[in-house]
Design a protein around this motif. Structure first.
Motif, mmCIF file in Angstrom:
data_model
loop_
_atom_site.group_PDB
_atom_site.id
_atom_site.type_symbol
_atom_site.label_atom_id
_atom_site.label_comp_id
_atom_site.label_asym_id
_atom_site.label_seq_id
_atom_site.Cartn_x
_atom_site.Cartn_y
_atom_site.Cartn_z
ATOM 1 N N ARG A 32 0.758 -1.158 0.130
ATOM 2 C CA ARG A 32 0.025 0.192 0.056
ATOM 3 C C ARG A 32 0.842 1.237 -0.136
ATOM 4 N NH1 ARG A 32 -5.146 1.473 1.569
ATOM 5 N NH2 ARG A 32 -5.803 -0.920 1.628
ATOM 6 N N VAL A 33 0.634 2.150 -1.055
ATOM 7 C CA VAL A 33 1.276 3.038 -1.282
ATOM 8 C C VAL A 33 0.658 4.256 -1.048
ATOM 9 C CG1 VAL A 33 3.247 4.638 -2.473
ATOM 10 C CG2 VAL A 33 2.722 1.671 -2.719
ATOM 11 N N THR A 34 0.746 5.472 -0.521
ATOM 12 C CA THR A 34 0.368 6.536 0.047
ATOM 13 C C THR A 34 1.193 8.012 -0.226
ATOM 14 O OG1 THR A 34 -0.924 5.894 1.872
ATOM 15 C CG2 THR A 34 -0.453 8.524 1.766
ATOM 16 N N TRP A 35 0.828 8.496 -1.457
ATOM 17 C CA TRP A 35 2.323 9.203 -2.257
ATOM 18 C C TRP A 35 1.709 10.748 -2.143
ATOM 19 C CZ3 TRP A 35 5.381 7.170 -6.199
ATOM 20 C CH2 TRP A 35 6.068 8.018 -6.835
ATOM 21 N N ILE A 36 2.457 11.547 -2.101
ATOM 22 C CA ILE A 36 1.954 13.186 -1.113
ATOM 23 C C ILE A 36 3.198 14.118 -2.573
ATOM 24 C CG2 ILE A 36 3.168 14.514 0.045
ATOM 25 C CD1 ILE A 36 0.880 13.251 0.723
ATOM 26 N N GLU A 37 2.596 14.933 -3.366
ATOM 27 C CA GLU A 37 3.940 15.743 -3.944
ATOM 28 C C GLU A 37 3.935 17.110 -3.615
ATOM 29 O OE1 GLU A 37 6.209 15.755 -7.110
ATOM 30 O OE2 GLU A 37 5.767 13.333 -6.580
ATOM 31 N N HIS A 38 4.501 17.829 -3.180
ATOM 32 C CA HIS A 38 4.292 18.623 -2.578
ATOM 33 C C HIS A 38 5.729 19.972 -3.549
ATOM 34 C CE1 HIS A 38 4.064 22.205 0.855
ATOM 35 N NE2 HIS A 38 3.702 22.449 -0.207
ATOM 36 N N ALA A 39 5.132 21.452 -4.343
ATOM 37 C CA ALA A 39 6.697 21.621 -4.472
ATOM 38 C C ALA A 39 6.110 23.141 -5.098
ATOM 39 C CB ALA A 39 6.599 20.823 -6.099
#
Length: 752
Positions: A411-418
């Motif tokens: 199970r992969v929880t992904w965050i993209e913050h830029a």
């Protein structure tokens, strides 16, 4: 023998009791039964702690430890012996893996060098270079000797002949001053010929770019401590952002998107005061998503820490990547490793600028929770030599939390913050980029899901539907060949590596872009490659367009793509659970049934919620036989063409804070909005490096793109005439150079 039995009995076993009485009497009695005793957890913990400090304790240390733990000295002795044996075996296995990897790397380098030797081209005439047995140094010396002799003969002739004779006559040019590149150079001929045109259109021909920008980025010793502190704080921030809900993440009731509350984020995670703060001229993108993938956490972590494997895992997103410096290799395996990395991220269109960045990647394993954390965070002022890229792209703490699940799933929880301050984006892509769909967590995760299924298919050995593919090894080679085709196509239709694209019209609505580049490396045809890309908005769901283009029977009905040729699938490789994720080997001109001339087409189709790809290229029978025989297919030249279909929303304005893509779908799980269709063509224009581009070729390729979109739109309209009444027309009249666009919905922003 007694000592050997004690060694074989394991690290936590009680050995044979000492015999009592006379040895002669005991020898006559039957042997006593072995008694085993497991060490307790506390005893093992104490001995493990002692082993870390001193793997080879002396007699006094063993005696003291045995008294403290209530064990016999020989039990302690044998436990330490077995523990040292285990550690040595683990180290041997690790060394073997490293040596195997180095051996594989050397083999790959050997194959690459052999391929370069086979494809050496003469820089003057463009012909095949001749490699003889004479060393190059001897050839240079012989050339210098002949040059001196020619000078001497010319000097004597001039003295006695009375006229000046030049020693070195200019070599006649092998290339005509104006090279006419007709459309018959295309592998798939265009149906229309526009005549000759003497006007030459200047085009930037790119030499092979340097692999990575020369920045000399290396962290010094004094900066490594601060980097590790930032890594730990960034990891803590990422984990909290993965698990937090309101008020950090606010869900929009109207469109179902999650929006990051920037004020709450600044309050929860104050960035260190000595580092750069957000600029008022930049905007923030922040998205979150979660999914289950068919790959275990160890393999995933290994792919993220290896730049080449990371590129292979995300071929449509990561254009280039490199591990610049391994700051900390990790204490136990990958956990605790800190890498300085460079990456260039792309959207498959020259209308969207790529994003380049240097960042630090930290990996940590939480044994108690059974999770891995991969976090990326910016360098900021840790390094002063880094020139900020334009467009500015600074990756705030982003990454994923990976949790193992049964049967090899994760199970992969992904965050993209830029933080972004980018170039203006073409209006047709503005909503796609500004909504966070182009580089957001949803796209990363859906591509990861699909690629993990592809890797699982690559490793499978019980596939029966192989067609003409004779063996699992041949199947793997075909999949690797298709993977390289996808990567070449993705790189060559985007603006990665500084590719310069030329628009065919001054109108801002125009989306046709063309470029040329010189190719000398193996794996692609040597010479000048002409690339043309066009994007059009279509009022149809992306899965409907994908179904039309992936089906060889329906696509062969499109005259502009098939030229009246029938396509027949002779091999099929499934790449996942979706029937559209597959690799096909198609035979062209089946109706002729000619054994003398057989044309083949290699095609890969892939689809997920973030978009779809249909990429294909013509290959000869010899190349396919080479791949199926188990030979290295990396030298087979590929010139792929294809389609990129991206779903876009026709409603809801782009919010100021960035959000996760909406999941508004119909009952079948498909998105109801329209899509952006990008058509990418590549042509071997000439095998001569100094060839120039002809305006008639540009006009013909533009008309070919326009006709392609027209026929695709007509085919879609005919199949959905009962439900779709919107008709579309080509804005180009077929005579002037322009683009073939269909007017986007009113909600798509017109200004950047």
């Amino acid at each position: 023998m007694r000592g050997k039995e004690e060694m074989e009995s394991g690290s936590g076993s009680e050995q044979l009791e000492d015999r009592s009485g006379n040895e002669q009497e005991s020898s006559e009695q039957p042997p006593k039964k072995k008694r085993y005793h497991r060490h307790t957890a506390a005893q093992i913990q104490e001995m493990e702690a002692m082993f870390k400090e001193c793997p080879h304790p002396d007699d006094k240390q063993r005696m003291r430890l045995s008294q403290e733990l209530g064990l016999k000295p020989r039990q302690v002795k044998f436990w330490f012996q077995n523990r040292r044996t285990q550690m040595k075996a683990q180290q041997d296995r690790s060394d073997n893996l490293i040596l195997r990897a180095e051996n594989e790397s050397l083999k790959n380098d050997n194959y690459r060098l052999q391929a370069e030797l086979r494809n050496l081209m003469c820089p003057n005439c463009g012909g095949q270079a001749m490699l003889g047995a004479i060393p190059f140094e001897e050839l240079r010396l012989e050339n210098a000797r002949l040059r001196d002799e020619l000078e001497r003969v010319c000097c004597i002739t001039s003295r006695y002949g009375g006229r000046q004779i030049h020693s070195m006559v200019p070599v006649p040019s092998f290339v005509p001053p104006s090279l006419d590149l007709d459309m018959n150079m295309y592998s798939r001929p265009f149906p229309e010929y526009l005549g000759t045109c003497t006007d030459m259109m200047p085009m930037p021909v790119l030499e092979e770019p340097s692999s990575f920008p020369e920045a000399g980025v290396v962290l010094m010793e004094e900066g490594k401590g601060l980097a590790m502190e930032l890594a730990l704080s960034s990891m803590d921030e990422l984990v909290k952002m993965c698990h937090a809900n309101e008020p950090l993440w606010i869900r929009n009731i109207e469109n179902g998107k999650e929006v990051l509350n920037l004020e709450e984020h600044g309050r929860m995670f104050p960035w260190p005061s000595n580092l750069k703060q957000n600029s008022s001229e930049t905007r923030t993108e922040a998205t979150r998503d979660c999914a289950v993938v068919i790959m275990n956490s160890i393999t995933l972590v290994g792919a993220f820490l290896d730049a080449n494997k990371w590129m292979e895992l995300f071929p449509s997103i990561v254009a280039r990547a490199k591990t610049v410096q391994v700051i900390t290799p990790g204490i136990s395996g990958a956990s605790g490793s800190l890498h300085l990395m460079y990456a260039e991220l792309q959207v498959l269109s020259p209308l969207v600028p790529t994003r380049e960045t240097y960042f630090l990647r930290f990996c940590h394993q939480n044994v108690e929770e059974g999770t891995w954390v991969i976090v990326d965070f910016p360098l900021d002022r840790l390094h002063d030599n880094i020139q900020p890229s334009f467009p500015l792209y600074k990756r705030h703490p982003s990454g994923c939390v990976i949790q193992d699940m049964p049967n090899g799933y994760s199970r992969v929880t992904w965050i993209e913050h830029a933080e972004i301050e980018e170039k203006p984006v073409h209006q047709i892509f503005s909503q796609y980029v500004y909504s966070g769909m182009a580089f957001g967590a949803h796209r990363w995760l859906t591509v990861l899901q699909r690629q993990c299924e592809r890797v699982a298919s690559l490793m499978a050995r019980n596939i029966s539907d192989l067609g003409v593919i004779p063996s699992p090894e041949a199947r793997k080679n075909m999949m690797r060949l298709a993977q390289r085709m996808i990567r070449i196509f993705s790189l060559n239709i985007s603006s990665s590596s500084g590719q310069s694209w030329t628009g065919l019209s001054d109108s801002y609505d125009d989306t046709v872009r063309i470029t040329t580049r010189k190719i000398t490396e193996p794996g692609q045809p040597n010479g000048v490659i002409l690339s043309a890309v066009s994007t059009t908005w279509l009022p149809y769901p992306h899965y409907q367009v994908f179904d039309l283009l992936r089906d060889e029977h329906r696509r062969s009905q499109l005259e502009v793509l098939a030229n009246g040729n029938a396509l027949h699938e002779v091999a099929h490789i499934a790449n996942g659970s979706h029937p559209g994720n597959c690799i096909s080997l198609l035979r062209i001109n089946v109706a002729s049934n000619s054994s003398q001339h057989v044309e083949l087409m290699l095609q890969e189709c892939c689809t997920d919620q973030s978009g779809s790809l249909v990429v294909y290229t013509t290959v000869d029978v010899e190349s396919i036989q080479l791949a199926m025989s188990g030979e290295d297919p990396s030298c087979i030249p590929l010139l792929p063409l294809g389609f990129v279909i991206v779903p876009v929303e026709s409603s809801s304005a782009v919010s100021e804070g960035n959000s996760m893509p909406s999941n508004s779908e119909d009952g079948n799980g498909h998105n109801n909005s329209g899509c952006l269709l990008t058509v990418g063509l590549q042509v071997l224009a000439s095998t001569i490096p100094s060839a120039k581009l002809n305006l008639s070729s540009v006009t013909a390729i533009n008309n070919h793109l326009c006709n392609t979109v027209n026929q695709i739109t007509a085919a879609l309209s005919s199949t959905t005439a009962t439900t779709i009444t919107t008709t579309s027309s080509c804005l180009d009249n077929g005579n002037a150079v322009g683009s073939c666009n269909i007017e986007p919905p009113a909600a798509v922003p017109k200004e950047v």
